[in-house]
Design a protein around this motif. Structure first.
Motif, PDB file in Angstrom:
ATOM      1  N   GLU A 161       2.793  -6.365  -7.765  1.00  0.00           N
ATOM      2  CA  GLU A 161       1.702  -6.385  -6.789  1.00  0.00           C
ATOM      3  C   GLU A 161       1.051  -7.761  -6.695  1.00  0.00           C
ATOM      4  N   LYS A 162       0.964  -8.461  -7.825  1.00  0.00           N
ATOM      5  CA  LYS A 162       0.395  -9.816  -7.805  1.00  0.00           C
ATOM      6  C   LYS A 162       1.216 -10.733  -6.904  1.00  0.00           C
TER       7      LYS A 162
ATOM      8  N   ASN B  78       0.636  -9.698  -3.244  1.00  0.00           N
ATOM      9  CA  ASN B  78      -0.702 -10.079  -2.789  1.00  0.00           C
ATOM     10  C   ASN B  78      -0.860 -11.589  -2.631  1.00  0.00           C
TER      11      ASN B  78
ATOM     12  N   GLU C  38      -6.025 -12.445  -6.872  1.00  0.00           N
ATOM     13  CA  GLU C  38      -6.571 -12.421  -5.523  1.00  0.00           C
ATOM     14  C   GLU C  38      -5.509 -11.961  -4.536  1.00  0.00           C
ATOM     15  N   ASP C  39      -5.948 -11.689  -3.333  1.00  0.00           N
ATOM     16  CA  ASP C  39      -5.040 -11.232  -2.285  1.00  0.00           C
ATOM     17  C   ASP C  39      -5.052 -12.262  -1.157  1.00  0.00           C
ATOM     18  N   LYS C  40      -3.947 -12.957  -0.979  1.00  0.00           N
ATOM     19  CA  LYS C  40      -3.827 -13.999   0.034  1.00  0.00           C
ATOM     20  C   LYS C  40      -3.302 -13.469   1.372  1.00  0.00           C
ATOM     21  N   ARG C  41      -2.954 -12.194   1.435  1.00  0.00           N
ATOM     22  CA  ARG C  41      -2.418 -11.633   2.675  1.00  0.00           C
ATOM     23  C   ARG C  41      -3.511 -11.605   3.740  1.00  0.00           C
TER      24      ARG C  41
ATOM     25  N   ILE D   4      -3.604  -6.242   4.915  1.00  0.00           N
ATOM     26  CA  ILE D   4      -4.198  -5.513   3.797  1.00  0.00           C
ATOM     27  C   ILE D   4      -4.697  -4.140   4.255  1.00  0.00           C
TER      28      ILE D   4
END
Length: 129
Positions: free
Chosen positions: A12-13, A16, A119-122, A127
């Protein structure tokens, strides 16, 4: 090393942080070194108690330094590696490639330890789907 490596599901990392499959494969190859890093950092023969926090702190600080400047995990890894190399190249007597390899292993170890890449860069519309 008698310490077994216990893999964590960190897929998941990489999703994301918008990492390429190449970075994921690099991570997998470097993961064989994680038990050694844990052993070194937990043994006072190598570092005093207070100094064992320095390496994770340096990695986290550099991560926070570049996190919002780049749009994906690949670029963040690239710039973290180069920045840390430039900072430490005069302090150790290693070739550029060797020192960068060691730095990448430590960065991947920090990802594994959940210190960075949380963190989530998407894009927000991806998202929310």
């Amino acid at each position: 090393m008698n310490e077994a490596f216990v893999p964590k599901d960190i897929t998941e990392k990489f999703v994301n942080m918008i990492c390429s499959p190449t970075v994921e494969r690099q991570f997998d190859k470097c993961s064989v070194h994680f038990p050694i890093i844990n052993r070194i950092l937990s043994t006072t023969s190598f570092f005093g108690f207070d100094k064992r926090f320095i390496i994770p702190d340096v990695i986290i600080s550099e991560y926070l330094n570049v996190l919002y400047s780049y749009e994906n995990g690949d670029l963040i890894l690239y710039h973290m590696t180069n920045n840390l190399y430039n900072k430490y190249k005069g302090k150790v007597d290693y070739s550029e490639q060797r020192l960068k390899s060691y730095i990448r292993v430590l960065i991947f170890w920090s990802i594994y330890e959940c210190d960075i890449y949380n963190e989530d860069k998407r894009p927000k519309d991806v998202i929310n789907k």
